[in-house]
Each structure stands twice: as C-alpha cells, then as structure tokens.
Design a protein around this motif. Structure first.
Motif, PDB file in Angstrom:
ATOM      1  N   ARG A  16       0.994  -1.060  -0.505  1.00  0.00           N
ATOM      2  CA  ARG A  16      -0.321  -0.015   0.077  1.00  0.00           C
ATOM      3  C   ARG A  16       0.943   1.921  -0.447  1.00  0.00           C
ATOM      4  O   ARG A  16       0.366   2.327   0.435  1.00  0.00           O
ATOM      5  CB  ARG A  16      -0.905   0.309   1.201  1.00  0.00           C
ATOM      6  N   SER A  18       2.034   4.918  -1.139  1.00  0.00           N
ATOM      7  CA  SER A  18       1.325   5.939  -1.855  1.00  0.00           C
ATOM      8  C   SER A  18       2.098   7.086  -2.749  1.00  0.00           C
ATOM      9  O   SER A  18       1.507   7.847  -3.231  1.00  0.00           O
ATOM     10  CB  SER A  18       0.201   6.433  -1.188  1.00  0.00           C
ATOM     11  N   LYS A  19       4.046   6.752  -1.812  1.00  0.00           N
ATOM     12  CA  LYS A  19       4.863   8.082  -2.813  1.00  0.00           C
ATOM     13  C   LYS A  19       5.568   7.653  -3.336  1.00  0.00           C
ATOM     14  O   LYS A  19       6.346   6.700  -2.717  1.00  0.00           O
ATOM     15  CB  LYS A  19       4.927   8.934  -1.579  1.00  0.00           C
ATOM     16  N   THR A  40       5.363  -4.045  -5.446  1.00  0.00           N
ATOM     17  CA  THR A  40       4.408  -3.778  -4.454  1.00  0.00           C
ATOM     18  C   THR A  40       3.260  -4.225  -4.353  1.00  0.00           C
ATOM     19  O   THR A  40       2.989  -5.142  -5.413  1.00  0.00           O
ATOM     20  CB  THR A  40       3.928  -2.167  -4.813  1.00  0.00           C
ATOM     21  N   ALA A  43      -0.782  -1.410  -4.237  1.00  0.00           N
ATOM     22  CA  ALA A  43       0.683  -0.082  -4.511  1.00  0.00           C
ATOM     23  C   ALA A  43      -0.808   0.815  -4.787  1.00  0.00           C
ATOM     24  O   ALA A  43      -1.611   0.904  -5.637  1.00  0.00           O
ATOM     25  CB  ALA A  43       1.204   0.467  -5.558  1.00  0.00           C
ATOM     26  N   HIS A  44      -0.741   2.413  -4.747  1.00  0.00           N
ATOM     27  CA  HIS A  44      -1.138   3.794  -5.054  1.00  0.00           C
ATOM     28  C   HIS A  44      -1.644   3.529  -6.941  1.00  0.00           C
ATOM     29  O   HIS A  44      -0.044   3.310  -7.083  1.00  0.00           O
ATOM     30  CB  HIS A  44      -0.906   4.967  -4.138  1.00  0.00           C
ATOM     31  N   ARG A  46      -0.844   6.299  -8.319  1.00  0.00           N
ATOM     32  CA  ARG A  46       0.103   7.836  -9.256  1.00  0.00           C
ATOM     33  C   ARG A  46       1.828   7.105  -8.520  1.00  0.00           C
ATOM     34  O   ARG A  46       2.478   7.612  -9.525  1.00  0.00           O
ATOM     35  CB  ARG A  46      -0.072   8.263  -7.947  1.00  0.00           C
ATOM     36  N   VAL A  47       1.227   5.573  -7.980  1.00  0.00           N
ATOM     37  CA  VAL A  47       2.762   4.944  -8.227  1.00  0.00           C
ATOM     38  C   VAL A  47       3.339   4.344  -9.130  1.00  0.00           C
ATOM     39  O   VAL A  47       3.813   4.269 -10.145  1.00  0.00           O
ATOM     40  CB  VAL A  47       3.364   3.957  -5.910  1.00  0.00           C
ATOM     41  N   ALA A 113       3.140   0.845   4.528  1.00  0.00           N
ATOM     42  CA  ALA A 113       2.725   1.629   3.620  1.00  0.00           C
ATOM     43  C   ALA A 113       3.011   2.980   5.323  1.00  0.00           C
ATOM     44  O   ALA A 113       2.513   2.291   6.231  1.00  0.00           O
ATOM     45  CB  ALA A 113       2.356   2.784   3.226  1.00  0.00           C
TER      46      ALA A 113
END
Length: 206
Positions: A16, A18-19, A40, A43-44, A46-47, A113
């Motif tokens: 998880r 996100s950055k 991952t 993962a979000h 955006r990643v 995360a």
C-alpha cells in the motif's frame, strides 16, 4: 580463492505504498545492497503510473535499469520464487527483534506504508515477522536499509569483528557481495512467471 558473494538472494517489497519518492528511495537502497527484485502490493495508482520516473528525484544509481520491479494488485497475486520465505517487518509485540533474527538464505521482505503498516492478511501470510527495536516506526527507506544491512552483516562473508575497538585484524580483508550467485537466475525466473501470469507473448521471455 576468495568468495565475494553473499549467500542466497533476497527481494524487498512494500504494501500500500502511496508516495513515489518513498518507493524510489527504497529502490535505490535495494539496488545498492544487491537485492534480486523489488515488488509492491496494492500500490497507489500514482506509484504505478509514475513508474518511468519513479527514481528520477531519488536515484543516481540507475536502479530501474538494473533491478526488476513487480506490481501485484493483491496478496493472492503475489508470485514469489519457490522456496522464497516471506518476512514481514512490523512493530508488533510478537515480532522477532532484528538483531536476534537468523535470515533465511532465500527471502522476500515486506514493509507496510508508513501510515498503515502491514495489513493483518499480509502479516498472516508471512512465515516470520521481525521488528527493528526502535521507539517508533522509521521512514520506509531507512527501515529497509537497516534490514538489508543486517542481512548483509549476517550472511555476507566478512572478517570477524576484533575483540578490541578499532579496525579489522591484520591479514583479514572485509568482503563485499556481488549480489549472490543465484541473483540472475532468480530475476529470470520472476520475469518468466510474471510474463506467464499476464499472458504475454514477448519473445524475450518465451
């Protein structure tokens, strides 16, 4: 003949995340310590969408050109090599203190995360859960670096520490790993598995 290789192989993952910058820092660290793969879990978006520029602001080692990264949507999709032990990293009362942990020769470590930690489902899937003995949780890449260093210290071939303070004993050279003799095979196996899972017909992996 001197053997510079670290025994076994290892991968590193994050659940998880996100950055992109956090993952990018971990990416560079894993590359530096000779990891065989990075992954991952959930993962979000955006990643995953920033994969091509993932390490642009955090990496000068060209990790993305040398270390495969796999994204898995869920725990059910997680596809590790046969015999690879999943090791969770989490601050729980039951977790093993990292300095007391005997690292498996073939292991995949997974962090949660920073906001969430590891999910209960992922913790249940791990064969071992370890913790870094700190007062509070650390930055993602910092925690990863500590675990990777501890693995290197335990499984790498180095001169014994002297009983007195100071440098190594004369005539004994410390040795750094090249990433492990199994590293190319593990990468190739993972890439083939991932291509098969996605139904790819890419001739490079056929």
């Amino acid at each position: 003949m001197r053997d510079d290789r670290m025994r076994g192989y290892f991968g590193f993952g994050v659940e998880r995340v996100s950055k992109p910058m956090n993952l990018g820092n971990l990416y560079r660290t894993a590359h530096g310590f000779g990891a065989s793969f990075l992954f991952t879990l959930d993962a979000h978006a955006r990643v995953r969408e920033s994969e091509t520029g993932l390490t642009a602001g955090s990496d000068t080692s060209r990790a993305a050109d040398n270390l495969p990264l796999f994204h898995y949507d869920s725990l059910d999709d997680l596809n590790l090599p046969e015999g690879c032990v999943l090791v969770g990293i989490e601050l729980t009362d039951e977790a093993i203190d990292l300095p007391s942990f005997p690292h498996p020769p073939a292991a995949a470590y997974i962090l949660g995360a920073e906001i969430y930690g590891l999910s209960p489902e992922t913790l249940a899937r791990c064969r071992h859960v370890i913790k870094i003995p700190t007062k509070f949780s650390l930055n993602l890449a910092t925690a990863g670096a500590i675990v990777m260093y501890d693995r290197l210290r335990c499984l790498g071939r180095f001169a014994d520490r002297p009983l007195h303070s100071g440098g190594a004993r004369p005539g004994r050279e410390s040795q750094t790993p090249s990433g492990g003799s199994n590293r190319p095979r593990v990468r190739e196996d993972l890439l083939r598995r991932e291509q098969a899972r996605k139904g790819s017909s890419d001739p490079e992996f056929s």
